[in-house]
Design an enzyme around this catalytic site. Structure first.
Site, PDB file in Angstrom:
ATOM      1  N   TYR A 497       0.843  -1.207   0.000  1.00 41.02           N
ATOM      2  CA  TYR A 497       0.000   0.000   0.000  1.00 41.02           C
ATOM      3  C   TYR A 497       0.875   1.252   0.000  1.00 41.02           C
ATOM      4  CZ  TYR A 497      -3.713   3.272   1.199  1.00 41.02           C
ATOM      5  OH  TYR A 497      -4.592   4.330   1.186  1.00 41.02           O
ATOM      6  N   SER A 577      -6.600   1.176  -4.215  1.00 41.64           N
ATOM      7  CA  SER A 577      -6.735   2.591  -3.902  1.00 41.64           C
ATOM      8  C   SER A 577      -5.381   3.285  -4.101  1.00 41.64           C
ATOM      9  CB  SER A 577      -7.269   2.765  -2.478  1.00 41.64           C
ATOM     10  OG  SER A 577      -7.760   4.067  -2.277  1.00 41.64           O
ATOM     11  N   ASP A 660     -18.275   3.822  -6.798  1.00 37.00           N
ATOM     12  CA  ASP A 660     -17.175   4.259  -5.933  1.00 37.00           C
ATOM     13  C   ASP A 660     -17.152   5.785  -5.889  1.00 37.00           C
ATOM     14  OD1 ASP A 660     -14.848   4.714  -4.544  1.00 37.00           O
ATOM     15  OD2 ASP A 660     -13.638   3.307  -5.703  1.00 37.00           O
ATOM     16  N   HIS A 695     -16.213   1.577  -3.004  1.00 36.24           N
ATOM     17  CA  HIS A 695     -14.764   1.449  -2.848  1.00 36.24           C
ATOM     18  C   HIS A 695     -14.371   0.114  -2.223  1.00 36.24           C
ATOM     19  CE1 HIS A 695     -10.892   3.386  -3.176  1.00 36.24           C
ATOM     20  NE2 HIS A 695     -10.604   3.162  -1.910  1.00 36.24           N
TER      21      HIS A 695
END
Length: 731
Positions: A497, A577, A660, A695
């Protein structure tokens, strides 16, 4: 609409030599990305001759029309339908998909417990028997030794919509246990609607609050509470409107929302977001405010016993982090990185004549992750090289006991009762689904309060932590998870991430376990940009230093191949994301290194991300496109703007959802259109667009199984993973 195109595309795939059921030599050819004939042409995407100048630089944006909300644009809706039909037709040729669907159904079929709260002699908690689309809110007696499905069902969101896409976003029980305030979200949206339930009678009150986004409410008493909300957006703009002008309101039960009084607002600073918590004695309202583009936050405290008195400003800047950790009487504890990049715990006596901060627990070698205050004691979750370590202290910061944890893993959250001695924490690891433990804050003794069966034996899974050098020599931690009987290089799924001070802990995931059960290896790289080693680790990859996160990830892939963890053609990568942005960047940089890619709900247009939703707040990590220097950095790595016209790219499956409203799907739409327009070799570059999923939060279990059967089937297919290994393992 999709069905309209499926039949023709199935025929096109068969005509192109891509069998619906591949076997033998045909399957081997597909794994290598070699087809007897090229893929059928991708669906046509209109290309505009759109060029605009930004800071004197001409920027091409030929697919800007794909930013339009699919609900408001027939052209975008038609494009979505054709792309989804094309992707479904291709995925239908992959035999691995059905195997993963069976494996995921088995692995997800375990009981899930969470969020215990004690009020009025009752304990409230969420529960899922295994395969229910949404968790159910349960209630049982305060003396219950364990939590399971035998309690009373208080709220079942599975009955709130026919397709299971209405989720329970958050909930709070009033101080005496009389009322339940709960928020529901539709189709994965961040927008929530708040309702009030009379727990005793089961009556739903007329109170209805709209346009809330995230966060919890703060009950003052059984009649009123504080909450934060944004203004109602213009019609048709709810999924793309920028998150500005948030205010804190006080609501009195029985009143209409239009009558709610604004308690706190910053009209002169519309880009401040506000959250509030209330002290255990209900006297103090603690307000945190985060500014768009800032790395820290402000902290103020209001005396509810003296409404006319000004707020006590604990922190007014935006450069340091101040997290309220709990109260004992009129003393507030705060976690901060002020002069302590790995965090320290401060306290302030709010009722003193001259309140001032003092240090209670100093910074140590291990970063402070979570803090809880319970029954006059303090519990701290430290990160020891990303692994949780739990230490207890008295109110003055003197260590009293250490809580034994079940092994390498992470504390997900503390659940404590501010007025009593009940305390719980959740713990999970790569081979251990989240489990709830009760603990004594005085002695540190703990015990599990769940009893369940899993589809695998955790002892059969091996967890290893390694450290590898990044391009600048920084040592980066990485977890490697595999079956205990796994030997030699194996198809490997690398995940990361690296942003927003978020720690990627050694936590459980059924979707990754399906990969491991099939004989694959899962690797989690704790790259810079996250919170694994405190705020300094985060700030090492913000703004112009973002390059560090990309280099860290590329170095992880190189290390896995160089050290025999995975072999040629066996490395799949995945991120969501901010991690989806990471996937786009590293694929552009090193298409030769990665063998299959899954960017999930990614931020792909780095020159326009700040225009929608929470985008302005992401400038703290990314920089501001309106700033010339930041623009130059962003333009240099923006995935959408850096796809070459020619090259050889690995197979890519982009995933997003049409609802989203955090990272609008236009990011993924534009990125996919650019991929498909370029000459990047014969490997498929597809997009899977989930309907009514947002999302990812609150996605029904049935949709999770369907989505990850597609994703894992795609990644397994192009890395040579035998998905049947999971079934042979006996899940």
């Amino acid at each position: 609409m999709i069905e309209k195109y499926i039949g023709a595309l199935v025929f096109a795939f068969v005509s192109a030599g891509i069998p619906l059921v591949a076997n033998g030599q045909e399957l081997e050819m597909m794994k290598q990305g070699q087809y007897r004939q090229p893929l059928p042409p991708y669906p046509a995407t209109r290309r505009e001759d759109r060029v605009e100048k930004m800071h004197g630089v001409e920027v091409s944006d030929p697919y800007r029309w794909l930013e339009e909300d699919v609900r408001n644009s027939a052209e975008v809706a038609a494009w979505v339908a054709k792309e989804q039909a094309y992707t479904e037709a291709f995925l239908g040729t992959l035999p691995e998909r059905a195997t993963f669907e069976r494996s995921l159904t088995s692995l997800l079929n375990y009981e899930i417990y969470g969020s215990p709260v004690e009020r009025g002699g009752k304990i409230f908690y969420t529960y899922n028997p295994g395969l229910a689309d949404q968790d159910v809110l349960m209630m049982t007696s305060a003396g219950a030794a364990s939590f399971d499905g035998s309690g009373t069902v208080l709220l079942d969101p599975n009955g709130l919509s026919e397709d299971g896409t209405t989720a329970l976003a958050s909930w709070e029980v009033s101080p005496s246990g009389r009322y339940l305030a709960y928020m529901t979200a539709q189709a994965g949206s961040d927008w929530t609607t708040l309702r009030i339930l009379d727990i005793g009678s089961g009556e739903l009150l007329e109170d209805r609050l709209e346009w809330l986004k995230g966060g919890a409410i703060s009950w003052v008493d059984d009649d009123s509470f504080f909450y934060s909300r944004f203004p109602e957006p213009a019609e048709g703009q709810d999924f793309q409107v920028a998150a500005l002008n948030m205010k804190i309101y006080r609501h009195q039960l029985g009143d209409k929302q239009s009558s709610d009084v604004v308690f706190y607002e910053t009209a002169e600073q519309p880009d401040l977001m506000h959250g509030s918590t209330i002290s255990a004695n209900k006297r103090w309202l603690i307000v945190t405010s985060s500014k768009a583009g800032a790395l820290g936050n402000q902290l103020r405290v209001f005396d509810l016993h003296s409404p006319a008195s000004p707020a006590l400003t604990v922190a007014s800047g935006n450069d340091t982090i101040w997290v309220p950790a709990g109260t004992i009487a009129d003393r507030l504890y705060v976690k901060t990185d002020s002069d302590a990049p790995r965090y320290r715990l401060m306290a302030i006596d709010l009722n003193a004549d001259q309140p001032h901060l003092r240090e209670v627990i100093p910074q140590s070698d291990d970063a402070i992750e979570n803090v809880a205050v319970v029954d006059g004691h303090i519990a701290i979750d430290f990160l020891d090289d990303v692994k949780s370590r739990m230490q207890l202290y008295d109110a003055e910061g003197r260590p009293t006991a250490e809580v034994d944890l079940p092994g390498i893993g992470a504390i997900g959250a503390f659940h404590v009762e501010p007025q009593g001695s009940r305390a719980w924490f959740s713990f999970s690891s790569f081979n251990r689904p989240s489990e709830l433990f009760a603990f004594d804050p005085k002695t540190g003794e703990s015990h599990s309060v769940v009893d369940r069966k899993l589809a695998f034996d955790p002892a059969d899974i091996r967890i290893e932590q390694v450290f590898y050098p990044s391009a600048d020599g920084t040592q980066i931690p990485m977890f490697i998870v595999k079956r205990a009987d796994s030997t030699g290089p194996a198809p490997t799924l690398l995940y990361a991430y690296g942003g927003f001070n978020i720690t990627m802990s050694p936590a459980y995931s059924s979707t990754r376990m399906a990969w491991v059960q099939a004989g694959g290896t899962y690797a989690l790289a704790n790259i810079r940009g996250g919170g694994e080693y405190g705020s300094a680790w985060h700030q090492a990859a913000v703004g112009p230093k973002r390059e560090n996160a990309f280099e860290d990830f590329i170095a992880a892939g190189e290390w896995l191949k160089a050290n025999g963890v995975t072999g040629s053609g066996q490395l799949a990568i995945q991120g969501g994301s901010n991690g989806g942005l990471l996937m786009g960047v590293v694929t552009n940089r090193r298409p030769d290194l990665f063998d299959a890619v899954n960017p999930q709900v990614g931020v792909m247009d780095m020159l326009r991300f700040d225009r929608w939703g929470y985008g302005k707040y992401w400038t703290s990590d990314y920089g501001d496109p309106a700033d010339e220097q930041d623009f130059a950095v962003l333009r240099g790595y923006s995935p959408y703007h850096n796809i070459p016209s020619h090259g050889v790219y690995p197979p890519i499956l982009v995933t997003t959802a049409d609802t989203d409203d955090r990272v609008i799907p236009g990011h993924s739409f534009k990125y996919t259109a650019a991929l498909q327009a370029a000459d990047l070799g014969s490997a498929p570059h597809l997009i899977r667009i989930e309907a009514k999923a947002g999302h990812g939060a609150g996605m029904p279990v049935s949709k999770v199984i369907a989505a990850y059967a597609d994703i894992m089937g795609f990644l397994a297919h192009f890395t040579g993973l035998d998905a049947h290994g999971a079934e042979q393992q006996g899940s």
